[in-house]
Design a protein around this motif. Structure first.
Motif, short mmCIF file in Angstrom:
data_model
loop_
_atom_site.label_atom_id
_atom_site.label_comp_id
_atom_site.label_asym_id
_atom_site.label_seq_id
_atom_site.Cartn_x
_atom_site.Cartn_y
_atom_site.Cartn_z
N ARG A 44 29.13 3.98 -85.49
CA ARG A 44 30.19 3.39 -84.67
C ARG A 44 29.90 1.92 -84.38
O ARG A 44 28.85 1.59 -83.84
CB ARG A 44 30.27 4.18 -83.36
CG ARG A 44 31.23 3.63 -82.32
CD ARG A 44 32.67 3.96 -82.62
NE ARG A 44 33.56 3.61 -81.51
CZ ARG A 44 34.88 3.67 -81.59
NH1 ARG A 44 35.47 4.08 -82.70
NH2 ARG A 44 35.63 3.34 -80.57
N GLN A 56 30.70 -1.31 -82.32
CA GLN A 56 31.33 -1.79 -81.08
C GLN A 56 30.39 -2.79 -80.43
O GLN A 56 29.24 -2.48 -80.12
CB GLN A 56 31.47 -0.67 -80.05
CG GLN A 56 32.60 0.32 -80.01
CD GLN A 56 34.00 -0.04 -80.26
OE1 GLN A 56 34.79 -0.07 -79.35
NE2 GLN A 56 34.35 -0.26 -81.49
N GLY A 57 30.86 -3.99 -80.23
CA GLY A 57 30.07 -4.99 -79.51
C GLY A 57 28.89 -5.51 -80.32
O GLY A 57 28.70 -5.15 -81.49
N ALA A 60 24.56 -6.75 -80.13
CA ALA A 60 23.31 -6.63 -79.39
C ALA A 60 23.16 -7.81 -78.43
O ALA A 60 23.60 -8.91 -78.73
CB ALA A 60 22.13 -6.59 -80.36
N LEU A 61 22.56 -7.55 -77.28
CA LEU A 61 22.36 -8.63 -76.31
C LEU A 61 21.48 -9.72 -76.88
O LEU A 61 21.61 -10.89 -76.53
CB LEU A 61 21.72 -8.07 -75.03
CG LEU A 61 22.55 -7.06 -74.24
CD1 LEU A 61 21.76 -6.56 -73.04
CD2 LEU A 61 23.85 -7.69 -73.77
N VAL A 94 32.05 -6.07 -88.53
CA VAL A 94 32.87 -6.62 -87.44
C VAL A 94 32.18 -6.49 -86.10
O VAL A 94 32.51 -7.17 -85.13
CB VAL A 94 34.24 -5.90 -87.36
CG1 VAL A 94 35.07 -6.21 -88.60
CG2 VAL A 94 34.07 -4.39 -87.17
N ALA A 95 31.21 -5.59 -86.02
CA ALA A 95 30.45 -5.41 -84.79
C ALA A 95 29.15 -4.70 -85.16
O ALA A 95 29.01 -4.22 -86.29
CB ALA A 95 31.24 -4.61 -83.77
#
Lengths: 596, 596
Positions: free
Chosen positions: A320, A322-323, A325-326, A335-336
C-alpha cells in the motif's frame, strides 16, 4: 481475500532446534517420529488448509449455518471439505493407535492445529471438539464405551461436542440443573437445556457424540454432584449400526459476533438416552483432566488468528502506497512510499511478530510438557512436566488469546478503512479471535486459576520449579558474552515476578479478594516473562547459527533482531505491571459497590 | 436489549461545577445559555434517544441498509425517527441563528451528541455528517451558497456528506484523482469514484449535499491542487425547488464490521454538477479548518460507546449470579454471589468508569476551548484556546477512541459467552466503536499529527502553555492538604511527559522516523496525563462538596474514590510509556524491512 503461508520453518526451528524433539526417544510414541515425517505432515496440512479451508473462511462467515426442523446445515463447501479432511486422515494424528490413531505427540499435533485455526477457525472447531470428546472417553470411558465410540471419533466419521454451559450456569457449573435418570441397564435419560454448544448439530457426520454434564438423582449439590454422560445423536446398536435419535435436538443456533461457520447451538435433551462416562458424581473431575489440552487448543487459536492477521497486514504494508517517510522519500519512482516506512505501522507489525513467534515457542514448550507428563519414562520428570503444564495452562489460554486478539485489532488497523470492510477479511479475524478470550473459561477465570490454584495453591512450588529452569538457562549462558543483555532482561523480569508473587503471598491471607483484582496483571506478568525466556533461548540459537553457518542468514538475523525488539518493547512492561498490582489491587477490592 | 441512562448529573458537574460555563458571559452566544435551558435540552435529548433511537440500534444493525438501482433504503424505523428528529429541532442546536440554528455553544452541543452516539451511533451519523457539511459551507461558502444550502442543512431537511477517500487515496489525499471541469457559470462537472462515504445515499431526506474534494484542470499536483465542491444529489433551482439528479449516484454499499444502520456508500460522480466552496486549490485547507470539531465528534463516539457498554456491563455484573467471593459468601440467600464481587470484573468496570468520566471532562474542556477560540472577546485568549484545541484534537480523537474501544471489549468480557451473541447487544458496541479508531484519520495519523505538527511543529509551545495551566492548578491546590496526593501524581506524569518530549526533541532532528515510532506511546502519555489533571480538578471539587454539603454524598464520594482509582491504575502508566519510547523507538525505525 487473505493469503496464508504456514510458518513451517518456524515449526522446525522450535521443534528441532529449540525443543530437540527428535532426541526425546525416551518419550513413548516419539520413537517413530522423525523430522522427515513431521515436515511431511506439516506440509500436507499446509496444502490442505490453504487450498481447501482458507477459501471457505470468508464464505463460511458470510453464509453462516442454518437450522430447519432441528437439523443444522453448514455453509456451502464445508461438507465436501470435511469429507476430504476425514479421508486424508487429519483427524487421527494424535489419537491412540489402538483405535485407529497415529499416536503422534501433542507437540507435533499442536502445530498442525495452528495451521487449521489460522486458515479457518470455525471449520477447525468441528474436529477440535471431536478431539475433546475423544479425549474424555479415552481417559474415563469404560472399555465398552471406548470400543463403541472411539474408532469413529478418531477417524472423524463421527464428531463430538462438550455440553457444559446452561443459561444460568456458565463459569459456575455448580449451578447446573440438567438431570440424568436411570432408565435401563447402564442407560440414563438426560433432560435439560444447554447453550453455546460448539458444533452442536450439523450435516458433516452421520453421528454426533455429545458429552453432557448432568446430575443423577440424589446427587450432592454443587460441583460434587455432577456426572458426565455420552449421549449420541443417534443410538449406536450393538452391531455398530445406528438407531433412532436418542432425544437430543438443536433448538436454535446462537447468533454470534464471529465463527459463523461453526454451528453454535442451543441443545435440548428431552430424556435423551446416554451412558455414564467414568464414575458417578466425578464428571467435573473428568472434564478437568482434559483441560490442559483443551486450553492449549484455545490459546493456539489466539496465536493462529494473530499470525494470519500479521501475515496479511505485513503484505498490505509492503504494498500500500500512502505518504512519504518522515526521513525523506524512500521510493522516488512510486507515487508514494509503502506504508511500512511509517513508524507506527512498523511498531504494530513488530509487536505482532515478536509476540507471535514468542508465543509459538511457548505453545511448543507447553505441548512438550503435556507429552512429557503423559509419556516420559522417568516418573519424577513426568511429575515435574505435569506441574509446569498446569502452571502454564492459564497463561497459554489467557495471555495468548488476549494479546492475539489485540494483534488482530492492530493488523486490522494497518489496513485503515479497508480493515473495516468484509472484503479484505481482516475484520473477520478480529470477530473470530474474540471468542477465544471467552470460551473454555473466560480469561478472567484463567487469571484466577493462575493466582489461586497454580501459584497460591502450592505456595509457589510450580513457579519456583520454572524459575529455576530460567535461572539455569542464565547460568549456562554466562560463557557467551552476547547473551548478557538477554540474561539481564530476564533477571529483571524474574525479579518483578517475584515481587508480584510476594505481594500476593503477603496480602492474600488477610484479603483474599486481592488475588482476583491482581490476577490479570499477574497473568500478563508471567506471560511476558515466559516469552522473555523463550526469546532468550531463541536468541542464543540464532547467535550460534549466525556464528557457525552462512545459510539462512536472514532467518536467524530476523530471529535475533526480533528478540532484541521483544526485549525493548514487551519485556520492559513487567515493571509497570508490578506497580499496577501494588498500587491498585487493594483499592479494587475495597471500592464500595454502591459507588459504581 | 441494552439500556441507557444519559449521564445528566455528570454533564452538570462538568459544565457547571468544573467548567463554570454559566459564568462565561464574555463568550458570544453564551449570554442566553443558562442551566435550566441546558438541562432541559439534555433531558429532551435523553428522552428522544432512549425512546426512539436506542430501540432502533439493534434492529438497524441486524437489517442494515439496502441498495436497489442506486437508491439506498435505511433500516425500518429510521425514516420515522429521523423525521421526528428534524421536527423536534435536534439538528439545529449549535448552528448559526442566521440560518435557523439555535446558536448554542459547542460545549453544550458536544454532550447532546454523546447521548446520540451512545444510543445509536449509526443513526447519529446522519445528522453528524450533515453538521460537517454545514460547517464547511458556513466557513468557506459564498453568500449565495450559504443561502441556498444552509437553512435546509440546519433544519435537517437535507443531509450532507464528506467525499474525500478514493480507493488508492485514503490517508494520502495528495493522490486523489477525482476531476472537476468548468461547465457553465460557477458550475463544475465532477467525475470520479469515492469510497467509504458515510450517509452517502439514503431515504431520510429529500436532498443530500455532497462535499467533494476534486482537482480542477491544470491544478498543481499533490495536496495543493485540491478544491472543494458542493454537489447536491438533486440540483437546487433559483426558487429553491429541486431539479434533476446532478449525476451522482451510490454504486454500492460497503459491507462493514459495524455501524450497519449507516449507509456507507461507494459514490460515483459522473460529470455531476457542483459548485466551488471557497477558493480554487484551497480545498484541503477548507477541510482542515473543520477538523478539530469533526475529530472531537469522533472522540465523543469512542466515549459514548464506552459509556453505554459500561452501564450495561455494570448492570449485568450486579445481576448475574456466578461463584462466590474469594473472601467468603457475600449473599448467603442467593445461589451465588453477583459477579461484581470478583476482583477482575471490578478491575474492568473501574477501569472503564474512571476512563469514561475523565474522558468526558476532557471532551468538555476541549469543546470549551473550541468555543473560546471562536467566540472569546479577548484575542489573546482566543489564540491560546485555539492552540490548546489544536494540541488536544488528536488526543481526543486517538486516545479516547482507542481506550473507548478497549472498554467496549472489556464490557463485553464481563458478559462471558452472553457478550459474544447479538442478543445482549454488547458485541455490537465493540463492532460499532471499532470504526472510530479508523475514520476521520486513523489513530496512527492522529499520533503523528500530535508529535509532528502539534509538538515538534511549534517547539512544544502549545504543550508548555497547557503544562503551565496544570502547574498553576497544582500551585493553587497547595492550601488544601487532601490535594497533595493528586498533585504529586500529576507532577510525576508531567515529568514523564517532559522526558518523552525531550527524547523527541533530541532524536528527531537526526532520525525523523523516531517521531513515528514513538508517536502512539506519546499520544497515550499525553492522554493519560491530561486525564490526571481532569481527575485532580474533579477530586478537588468533590472534596469541597463533601466538606460543605450533605446532599448527594454518594455522587461526590464516587467521584473522589474514582479519582483515587484513576491515580492508582491509569496515572501510573506514564512511566512505562516513557521507558517504551526510550528503549524501542530507535529499534523500530532501524529494523531492516527485509527481516519482517
Amino acid at each position: 481475500m487473505p493469503t496464508y503461508q504456514a510458518p513451517l520453518r518456524d515449526f522446525q526451528f522450535i521443534l528441532d532446534e529449540m525443543l530437540n524433539i527428535y532426541e526425546q526417544q525416551h518419550l513413548e510414541g516419539f520413537e517413530q517420529v522423525d523430522a522427515d515425517l513431521v515436515d511431511a505432515i506439516f506440509q500436507g496440512m499446509a496444502d490442505f488448509a490453504t487450498k481447501i479451508m482458507l477459501p471457505l473462511n470468508s464464505s463460511g462467515d458470510a453464509q453462516g449455518c442454518k437450522i430447519e426442523d432441528g437439523q443444522v446445515t453448514t455453509p456451502q463447501g464445508f461438507q465436501q471439505a470435511y469429507k476430504q479432511f476425514v479421508e486424508d486422515g487429519w483427524a487421527t494424528l494424535t489419537c491412540d493407535p489402538e483405535y485407529g490413531g497415529q499416536g503422534l505427540p501433542e507437540v507435533v499435533g499442536t502445530f498442525v492445529t495452528e495451521i487449521q485455526a489460522a486458515t479457518n477457525m470455525a471449520f477447525a472447531m468441528y474436529p477440535g471438539l471431536t478431539h475433546g470428546a475423544y479425549s474424555a472417553i479415552h481417559a474415563h470411558g469404560s472399555a465398552k464405551l471406548k470400543r463403541k465410540y472411539l474408532p469413529k471419533l478418531v477417524s472423524g466419521e463421527w464428531t463430538g461436542t462438550m455440553n457444559l454451559t446452561e443459561s444460568h450456569a456458565g463459569t459456575d457449573l455448580a449451578l447446573l440443573r440438567t438431570k440424568a435418570e436411570p432408565c435401563g441397564e447402564d442407560v440414563f435419560a438426560i433432560s435439560g437445556e444447554k447453550i453455546f454448544i460448539s458444533s452442536g448439530d450439523h450435516d458433516l457426520a452421520e453421528n454426533i457424540i455429545h458429552l453432557v454434564l448432568a446430575r443423577l438423582p440424589g446427587a450432592p449439590s454443587g460441583v460434587k454432584g455432577i456426572s458426565l454422560f455420552a449421549v449420541p445423536k443417534f443410538w449406536v446398536n450393538e452391531d455398530g449400526s445406528l438407531g433412532e435419535n436418542t432425544g437430543v435436538q438443536a433448538s436454535a443456533l446462537e447468533h454470534k459476533m464471529g465463527i459463523h461457520g461453526n454451528s453454535t447451538c442451543v441443545m435440548v435433551f428431552d430424556g435423551a438416552k446416554g451412558e455414564l462416562v467414568g464414575e458417578a458424581h466425578q464428571g467435573l473431575r473428568a472434564m478437568f483432566t482434559m483441560m490442559n489440552q483443551a486450553r492449549l487448543g484455545v490459546g493456539m487459536q489466539g496465536l493462529a488468528q494473530s499470525d494470519i492477521s500479521y501475515q496479511n497486514a505485513l503484505a498490505y504494508a509492503q504494498d500500500r502506497l500512502q505518504g512519504r517517510a518522515l526521513s525523506g522519500v524512500q521510493q522516488p519512482k512510486l507515487v508514494a512510499d509503502p506504508i511500512l516506512v511509517h513508524g507506527d505501522v512498523r511498531r504494530m507489525l513488530l509487536a505482532q511478530k515478536s509476540f507471535n513467534e514468542g508465543a509459538r515457542a511457548l505453545v511448543g514448550q507447553q505441548a512438550l510438557w503435556i507429552d512429557q507428563a503423559e509419556r516420559h519414562q522417568d516418573k519424577a520428570l513426568r511429575q515435574q512436566a505435569s506441574l509446569l503444564a498446569a502452571l502454564f495452562t492459564p497463561v497459554v489460554k489467557g495471555f495468548i488469546t488476549d494479546q492475539g486478539f489485540k494483534a488482530c485489532v492492530d493488523a486490522q488497523q494497518v489496513f485503515g478503512g479497508h480493515g473495516y470492510v468484509h472484503e479484505w477479511g481482516m475484520e473477520q479475524f478480529v470477530r473470530d479471535a474474540r471468542i477465544a478470550m471467552i470460551y473454555e473459561g473466560t480469561n478472567g477465570v484463567q487469571a484466577l486459576d493462575l493466582v489461586g490454584r497454580k501459584i497460591m495453591g502450592d505456595q509457589g512450588a510450580a513457579l519456583m520449579t520454572w524459575a529455576e529452569q530460567a535461572k539455569q538457562f542464565i547460568e549456562e549462558s554466562r560463557t557467551e558474552p552476547q547473551m548478557e543483555k538477554y540474561s539481564q532482561t530476564l533477571i529483571k523480569n524474574l525479579g518483578d515476578l517475584e515481587k508480584a508473587t510476594q505481594y500476593l503471598a503477603k496480602h492474600a491471607p488477610s484479603k483474599p479478594d486481592v488475588l482476583g483484582s491482581a490476577s490479570m496483571a499477574y497473568m500478563q506478568l508471567l506471560g511476558i516473562t515466559s516469552l522473555t525466556l523463550m526469546w532468550a533461548r531463541m536468541a542464543k540459537l540464532a547467535l550460534r547459527a549466525l556464528a557457525s553457518q552462512t545459510q539462512e542468514h536472514d532467518f536467524y538475523q530476523s530471529k535475533l533482531k526480533t528478540a532484541d525488539f521483544y526485549m525493548s518493547y514487551w519485556a520492559i512492561q513487567t515493571r509497570g505491571l508490578v506497580v499496577q498490582i501494588e498500587s491498585s489491587a487493594e483499592q479494587i477490592c475495597e471500592y464500595d459497590a454502591a459507588l459504581f
